[in-house]
Design a protein around this motif. Structure first.
Motif, PDB file in Angstrom:
ATOM      1  N   MET A   1       0.839  -1.181   0.000  1.00  0.00           N
ATOM      2  CA  MET A   1       0.000   0.000   0.000  1.00  0.00           C
ATOM      3  C   MET A   1       0.888   1.251   0.000  1.00  0.00           C
ATOM      4  O   MET A   1       1.954   1.196   0.480  1.00  0.00           O
ATOM      5  CB  MET A   1      -0.792  -0.026   1.287  1.00  0.00           C
ATOM      6  N   LYS A   2       0.473   2.188  -0.455  1.00  0.00           N
ATOM      7  CA  LYS A   2      -0.734   2.647  -1.045  1.00  0.00           C
ATOM      8  C   LYS A   2      -0.756   4.147  -0.973  1.00  0.00           C
ATOM      9  O   LYS A   2       0.122   4.752  -0.445  1.00  0.00           O
ATOM     10  CB  LYS A   2      -2.049   2.156  -0.442  1.00  0.00           C
ATOM     11  N   ASP A 154       4.763  -4.164   5.739  1.00  0.00           N
ATOM     12  CA  ASP A 154       4.013  -3.907   4.507  1.00  0.00           C
ATOM     13  C   ASP A 154       4.169  -5.112   3.579  1.00  0.00           C
ATOM     14  O   ASP A 154       5.014  -5.129   2.690  1.00  0.00           O
ATOM     15  CB  ASP A 154       4.557  -2.631   3.856  1.00  0.00           C
ATOM     16  N   GLU A 186       1.049  -6.016  -5.298  1.00  0.00           N
ATOM     17  CA  GLU A 186       0.227  -4.945  -4.728  1.00  0.00           C
ATOM     18  C   GLU A 186       1.011  -3.642  -4.676  1.00  0.00           C
ATOM     19  O   GLU A 186       0.455  -2.561  -4.838  1.00  0.00           O
ATOM     20  CB  GLU A 186      -0.216  -5.353  -3.300  1.00  0.00           C
ATOM     21  N   ASP A 187       2.336  -3.798  -4.436  1.00  0.00           N
ATOM     22  CA  ASP A 187       3.120  -2.622  -4.029  1.00  0.00           C
ATOM     23  C   ASP A 187       4.110  -2.150  -5.095  1.00  0.00           C
ATOM     24  O   ASP A 187       5.171  -1.633  -4.776  1.00  0.00           O
ATOM     25  CB  ASP A 187       3.874  -2.956  -2.734  1.00  0.00           C
ATOM     26  N   TRP A 308       7.031   3.404   6.845  1.00  0.00           N
ATOM     27  CA  TRP A 308       6.343   3.037   5.597  1.00  0.00           C
ATOM     28  C   TRP A 308       7.158   3.392   4.358  1.00  0.00           C
ATOM     29  O   TRP A 308       7.593   4.525   4.194  1.00  0.00           O
ATOM     30  CB  TRP A 308       4.978   3.733   5.555  1.00  0.00           C
ATOM     31  N   HIS A 309       7.377   2.402   3.526  1.00  0.00           N
ATOM     32  CA  HIS A 309       8.146   2.540   2.280  1.00  0.00           C
ATOM     33  C   HIS A 309       9.549   3.093   2.541  1.00  0.00           C
ATOM     34  O   HIS A 309      10.066   3.901   1.765  1.00  0.00           O
ATOM     35  CB  HIS A 309       7.380   3.365   1.236  1.00  0.00           C
TER      36      HIS A 309
HETATM   37 ZN   LIG Z   1       3.247  -0.552   0.489  1.00  0.00          ZN
END
Ligand SMILES: [Zn+2]
Length: 338
Positions: A1-2, A154, A186-187, A308-309
């Protein structure tokens, strides 16, 4: 995500519907108050969910290296997860194909589908993504932004919880059939540090593929629950707007189960903005009412947490306690659904 979903045209209509639903629910609850002395009796035995075991399943995924579609780690991890599901008694299908990513190239995709009690027509769908992001586009170290991330939370966390749920499912059948799907690719959405503009359709390519080509023609489930970023210490899960729009009753069911288990500090009764995640496409393309249990961290701009990321999305960011809260909540929901 996202990323946050920028255009979700029906939301205003939805808000109105949401208010109506709230007032109906309040009316329905009145008779129940008169019978509160009657103790709730549950004949269902819910098997144990082990946070240690779930943690080890996340750790194992990360140990392969970043599960970037097309990499050796990706193939090896897919084989391991499929074997694990089979060892827990699931009927396993690996849906393979190729999908076109944001830069026009194609990458291989493996959606891993594990079915329990496939003969049952009434079913519940549990989902997570298992690929890891090929970029660290939010890492503070600019020189490391084109290096793939571990994706412990993630990607790894949702898949780890579903593997542990599969381990639990073998010991005690659920009233309904259960399908677990680990979505791929997804990513691989547009990297924020590259020039150009990202488009929503390049996220969640595995779930979009599956929703257009389900493993069984005409497949349907009563509802779906997506797990994404469900392992960070002290994670907070809010009621995300796409989930509430398409599957309000499922949101209510899951949050009530968490509350009964004493996990109210993880599952808070608070709304949060709509997200592009696998559940959006499952709702919109195949029409299975589905929710997203996804971390919300209001202290960060992304709302997904500072890791995140970035390369901080590693095993040091995975908590057995959070995995357990999510796993036990989902188990309670699926064992009590009749
Ligand atoms: Zn992600």
């Amino acid at each position: 995500m996202k990323q946050k979903l920028s255009s979700f045209s029906n939301l205003k209509v939805l808000s109105a519907c949401g208010l109506i639903l709230i007032s109906i629910t309040a009316c329905k609850q009145k008779p129940a108050q008169k019978t509160e002395a009657v103790k709730e009796v549950s004949a269902v035995q819910i098997p144990v969910f082990s946070g240690d075991s779930a943690w080890s399943f996340v750790n194992k995924q990360v140990s392969f290296g970043p599960r970037v579609p097309g990499s050796e780690a990706h193939t090896a991890c897919a084989d391991w997860m499929s074997g694990k599901f089979r060892s827990f008694g699931a009927d396993v299908t690996v849906q393979q194909g190729t999908v076109r990513i944001f830069d026009g190239k194609s990458v291989p995709m493996k959606n891993i589908i594990a079915r329990f009690q496939p003969e049952k027509s009434n079913r519940i769908l549990l989902m997570a993504h298992w690929d890891s992001r090929p970029f660290a586009d939010h890492d503070p170290d600019l020189s490391k932004r084109d290096i793939p991330i571990d994706g412990a939370n993630d990607g790894g966390s949702g898949a780890g919880v579903l593997l542990e749920i599969a381990r639990a499912l073998q010991s005690q059948p659920t009233p309904l059939g259960i399908d677990l799907i680990l979505f791929d690719v997804e990513d691989y959405g547009f990297p924020d540090h590259h020039e150009g503009e990202g488009k929503a359709e390049f996220w969640c390519l595995g779930s979009q593929y599956w929703a257009k080509n389900p493993h069984i023609p005409g497949y349907f489930a009563r509802f779906g629950i997506l797990l994404d970023m469900v392992g960070a210490p002290n994670a907070v899960f809010t009621q995300e707007e796409v989930s509430s729009y398409y599957a309000r009753s499922v949101v209510d069911k899951v949050w009530a189960a968490a509350s009964k288990l004493g996990y109210g500090r993880f599952f808070v009764y608070q709304k949060s903005t709509q997200l592009i995640d696998d559940h959006l496409f499952v709702n919109q393309i195949i029409g299975i009412p589905s929710i997203d249990i996804v971390q919300n961290d209001a202290s960060t701009e992304s709302t997904f947490g500072a890791y995140w990321h970035t390369h901080a999305d590693n095993m040091s960011n995975i908590s057995r306690e959070t995995l357990t809260a999510v796993g036990k909540t989902v188990l309670k929901v699926i064992y009590e659904e009749k």
